[in-house]
Design an enzyme around this catalytic site. Structure first.
Site, PDB file in Angstrom:
ATOM      1  N   PHE A  45       8.419   3.801   2.730  1.00  0.00           N
ATOM      2  CA  PHE A  45       8.791   2.687   1.853  1.00  0.00           C
ATOM      3  C   PHE A  45       7.728   2.503   0.783  1.00  0.00           C
ATOM      4  CE2 PHE A  45       6.158   0.894   5.176  1.00  0.00           C
ATOM      5  CZ  PHE A  45       5.347  -0.021   4.515  1.00  0.00           C
ATOM      6  N   CYS A  46       8.111   1.770  -0.266  1.00  0.00           N
ATOM      7  CA  CYS A  46       7.191   1.442  -1.359  1.00  0.00           C
ATOM      8  C   CYS A  46       7.697   0.159  -2.022  1.00  0.00           C
ATOM      9  CB  CYS A  46       7.086   2.592  -2.362  1.00  0.00           C
ATOM     10  SG  CYS A  46       8.661   3.022  -3.142  1.00  0.00           S
ATOM     11  N   THR A  47       7.131  -0.201  -3.149  1.00  0.00           N
ATOM     12  CA  THR A  47       7.468  -1.490  -3.771  1.00  0.00           C
ATOM     13  C   THR A  47       8.930  -1.584  -4.183  1.00  0.00           C
ATOM     14  OG1 THR A  47       5.209  -1.626  -4.614  1.00  0.00           O
ATOM     15  CG2 THR A  47       6.824  -3.133  -5.569  1.00  0.00           C
TER      16      THR A  47
END
Length: 309
Positions: A182-184
């Site tokens: 996951f990331c922003t």
């Protein structure tokens, strides 16, 4: 033309799309003119592999921009996360040409055709709670420092360029596991999954829409998110429901600061924080203190936010 007035609500759009843009350089000038003519500010990156960026403006102006972008061949179906701000979170509008819209530094990776499987926010908790799943935060260490998912691995990278080397060094730990990243906003983890799949891993997943979409859609009482999510604008961080968070930004090193950081004896507004105090000299701090003095003078004189603030 839809120039915002001071009373207009500000709409923020974080967007990206991996797509083959052979003539991306030709899009720059008309896109910049389109945004500036409507009072939109922020940054958009264009590259052969697609578009990425975050912009803000009136609701109508942002809607017009999305329509403009999705009419460009290959950009229909943009991944977009909307939020709001009480004041314009950017100083200017920039449209930049890049080799990559998110820099990994690895050639022959095509997220448009080889990314991992999308996982909707509503299904994310079940995936990352599975003991056979290794959950990896693909953001940089300073972002992770103010919030991440429960049980997530922090690669402690200073830049996304370091991520492939981290994966290569930890391949044995990934073998036989489901790999969830996951990331922003979704773009880094989408590219990260393409890289991991290129190494031969099959059970590779990423959070659709990123942390921002998760915080928007998953109720706080059901959430496995801990802390706040760093964003690359003057809001600094957001929490559940995409409400503006409590984090502040050190104007000396640009590191996000938690409320506890602000109580440190090494913190001085605009001058230093616990993350940079020992890495800066007294001369540096004197220079930052003068800049902070100019910021405060500009505010007192009613000139609005100083460009260096």
């Amino acid at each position: 033309m839809t120039l915002p007035t001071p009373t207009d609500p500000i709409r923020v759009a974080a967007l990206y799309r991996f797509a083959r843009l052979d003539a991306f350089d030709e899009l720059r000038a008309p896109l910049a003119a389109f945004c500036c003519g409507r009072g939109i500010k922020g940054t958009l990156l264009l590259a052969h592999e697609g578009i990425n960026g975050t912009v803000a403006g009136s609701e109508m102006a942002i809607a017009e921009l999305i329509g403009y972008l999705e009419a460009i061949e290959g950009l229909a179906g943009l991944e977009i996360k909307y939020s709001s701000a009480t004041e314009m979170p950017f100083h200017r509008m920039k449209v930049r040409l890049k080799r990559e819209i998110v820099t990994m530094g690895v050639g022959d990776i095509d997220p448009a055709t080889s990314a991992g499987a999308y996982v909707a926010p509503a299904d994310w908790n079940a995936l990352i709670s599975d003991p056979d799943t290794i959950v990896i935060d693909t953001r940089n260490a300073y972002e992770v420092s103010i919030g991440t998912f429960k049980g997530a691995v922090d690669p402690a990278t200073a830049s996304f360029r370091e991520f492939p080397a981290w994966v290569d060094a930890h391949r044995e730990e990934l073998e036989g596991r489901k790999v969830a990243m996951f990331c922003t906003g979704g773009i880094r983890c989408e590219k990260a999954t393409a890289y991991v799949k290129s190494l031969g891993f099959e059970d590779v997943f990423h959070l659709k829409g990123g942390i921002l979409k998760y915080l928007e859609e998953v109720p706080a009482e059901q959430s496995l998110w801990q802390g706040e999510c760093f964003v690359f604008d003057e809001r600094v961080s957001v929490s559940h429901g995409l409400a503006v968070g409590d984090a502040e930004l050190c104007r000396a090193c640009r590191h996000p600061l938690t409320p506890s950081d602000l109580t440190s004896p090494k913190f001085a507004t605009g001058v230093s924080c616990p993350h940079c105090f020992d890495a800066r000299s007294d001369e540096d701090r004197q220079r930052y203190a003068e800049r902070q003095r100019q910021v405060e003078l500009a505010q007192v004189r009613g000139r609005g936010r100083h460009i260096g603030s």
